[in-house]
Design a protein around this motif. Structure first.
Motif, PDB file in Angstrom:
ATOM      1  N   ASN A  13      -7.277   3.551 -20.134  1.00 40.82           N
ATOM      2  CA  ASN A  13      -6.996   4.975 -20.240  1.00 40.82           C
ATOM      3  C   ASN A  13      -7.332   5.711 -18.928  1.00 40.82           C
ATOM      4  OD1 ASN A  13      -6.463   7.511 -21.703  1.00 40.82           O
ATOM      5  ND2 ASN A  13      -8.662   7.841 -21.424  1.00 40.82           N
ATOM      6  N   GLY A  14      -6.366   6.551 -18.466  1.00 40.64           N
ATOM      7  CA  GLY A  14      -6.570   7.333 -17.257  1.00 40.64           C
ATOM      8  C   GLY A  14      -6.090   6.682 -15.984  1.00 40.64           C
ATOM      9  N   ASP A  15      -5.684   5.411 -16.039  1.00 38.94           N
ATOM     10  CA  ASP A  15      -5.170   4.746 -14.834  1.00 38.94           C
ATOM     11  C   ASP A  15      -3.795   5.299 -14.468  1.00 38.94           C
ATOM     12  OD1 ASP A  15      -7.391   3.236 -14.517  1.00 38.94           O
ATOM     13  OD2 ASP A  15      -6.530   1.375 -15.341  1.00 38.94           O
ATOM     14  N   THR A  16      -3.523   5.332 -13.172  1.00 38.57           N
ATOM     15  CA  THR A  16      -2.218   5.775 -12.672  1.00 38.57           C
ATOM     16  C   THR A  16      -1.579   4.643 -11.889  1.00 38.57           C
ATOM     17  OG1 THR A  16      -2.918   8.089 -12.522  1.00 38.57           O
ATOM     18  CG2 THR A  16      -1.003   7.435 -11.216  1.00 38.57           C
ATOM     19  N   VAL A  17      -0.311   4.368 -12.197  1.00 38.05           N
ATOM     20  CA  VAL A  17       0.438   3.296 -11.543  1.00 38.05           C
ATOM     21  C   VAL A  17       1.522   3.916 -10.672  1.00 38.05           C
ATOM     22  CG1 VAL A  17       1.896   1.279 -11.896  1.00 38.05           C
ATOM     23  CG2 VAL A  17      -0.022   1.722 -13.439  1.00 38.05           C
ATOM     24  N   HIS A  18       1.653   3.435  -9.445  1.00 38.72           N
ATOM     25  CA  HIS A  18       2.696   3.908  -8.540  1.00 38.72           C
ATOM     26  C   HIS A  18       3.918   2.999  -8.657  1.00 38.72           C
ATOM     27  CE1 HIS A  18       4.529   5.739  -5.012  1.00 38.72           C
ATOM     28  NE2 HIS A  18       4.731   4.516  -4.522  1.00 38.72           N
ATOM     29  N   ALA A  19       5.073   3.598  -8.932  1.00 46.48           N
ATOM     30  CA  ALA A  19       6.335   2.855  -9.034  1.00 46.48           C
ATOM     31  C   ALA A  19       7.258   3.290  -7.905  1.00 46.48           C
ATOM     32  CB  ALA A  19       6.999   3.111 -10.383  1.00 46.48           C
ATOM     33  N   SER A  20       7.879   2.333  -7.221  1.00 43.72           N
ATOM     34  CA  SER A  20       8.769   2.643  -6.097  1.00 43.72           C
ATOM     35  C   SER A  20      10.068   1.869  -6.230  1.00 43.72           C
ATOM     36  CB  SER A  20       8.089   2.320  -4.762  1.00 43.72           C
ATOM     37  OG  SER A  20       7.765   0.940  -4.686  1.00 43.72           O
ATOM     38  N   LEU A  21      11.114   2.456  -5.681  1.00 46.54           N
ATOM     39  CA  LEU A  21      12.448   1.855  -5.751  1.00 46.54           C
ATOM     40  C   LEU A  21      13.209   2.184  -4.479  1.00 46.54           C
ATOM     41  CD1 LEU A  21      15.069   0.707  -7.110  1.00 46.54           C
ATOM     42  CD2 LEU A  21      15.361   2.972  -8.133  1.00 46.54           C
ATOM     43  N   HIS A  22      13.830   1.172  -3.883  1.00 46.33           N
ATOM     44  CA  HIS A  22      14.739   1.372  -2.747  1.00 46.33           C
ATOM     45  C   HIS A  22      16.102   0.821  -3.120  1.00 46.33           C
ATOM     46  CE1 HIS A  22      16.271   1.682   1.337  1.00 46.33           C
ATOM     47  NE2 HIS A  22      16.749   0.458   1.178  1.00 46.33           N
TER      48      HIS A  22
END
Length: 249
Positions: free
Chosen positions: A152-161
């Motif tokens: 709970n509270g974790d943030t995940v960075h998602a990227s796309l090119h």
């Protein structure tokens, strides 16, 4: 007494036209071209209108293609070739053969060549437009910067090119229990997804895993970045993955 008589020699009067400027002024080249086209098209307005319709259709398709990102050089060369073709063939309509009848080949060429261009170009353009309008599957291109398990509270960075940019992204995330023996963690999980880059940044959407999140990216965006905030039950450990992602119009 002798009277001297002086004879007046005729001279150029003030109202006489100066040498080399006899007759009315010559019309401009644009007017001369218009007159030639009018004379050539006399009696052949159906064919002339057909040529104009072909030119408008082909050049209109070229303009649309250019707007969608086509090569300007190709559009320019095509337009110049069509206009040169029209300028060369149209005057031939007015010619007459030895028997006084107009030859058949100029109207034949005038009709067949533009129609051939349309017959090839329009289906090709329609096929390209159909394929270009289909969503692009980018599921496997989305990268998640994560080190499972997540709590709970974790943030995940998602990227796309992508090299095929489209103005809209639809993405779905999946959440699975990190420990298969604790499935109760998944139903109470919620995701808050935020767009963090590009023209559509700061768009925020919230939903359960499996929800389709749609983001307006803007035209020409090749790099997409999202942040995914996890809201899970206390003590739960889960894994985050991308179930599906598509770019479309």
């Amino acid at each position: 007494m002798t009277n001297d008589v002086t004879s007046a020699t005729p001279s150029a009067s003030a109202g006489a036209d100066p040498p080399g400027e006899d007759g009315p002024p010559r019309p401009s080249w644009l007017r001369r071209a218009a007159l030639r086209v009018r004379d050539a098209a006399a009696g052949a307005w159906v064919i002339t209108l057909l040529l104009l319709a072909d030119l408008v259709t082909v050049l209109g398709a070229g303009a649309i293609w250019l707007t969608l990102g086509g090569d300007a050089a190709v559009v320019g060369v095509t337009a110049a070739a069509l206009l040169a073709f029209a300028a060369a063939v149209l005057p031939l309509i007015g010619r007459r053969g030895p028997d006084g009848q107009p030859p058949l080949w100029p109207p034949f060429v005038l009709v067949v060549i533009p129609l051939a261009v349309l017959a090839v170009g329009l289906p090709a353009w329609g096929t390209w437009a159909f394929l270009d309008s289909r969503p692009v599957d980018v599921t496997n291109r989305v990268k998640l910067a994560t080190a499972p398990p997540l709590v709970n509270g974790d943030t995940v960075h998602a990227s796309l090119h992508t090299d095929d940019p489209k103005p809209r992204l639809t993405i779905t995330f999946d959440v699975a229990p990190h420990d298969p023996a604790a499935p109760v963690c998944v139903p109470g999980t919620e995701l808050t997804v935020t767009s963090t880059a590009g023209a559509g940044r700061d768009q925020v959407q919230t939903g359960a895993p499996g929800t389709e999140f749609a983001f307006a990216l803007g035209r020409g965006v090749t790099d997409v970045e999202l942040s995914v905030l996890l809201d899970a039950e206390q003590g739960c450990e889960v894994d985050l993955s991308v179930a599906s992602a598509h770019l479309d119009d």
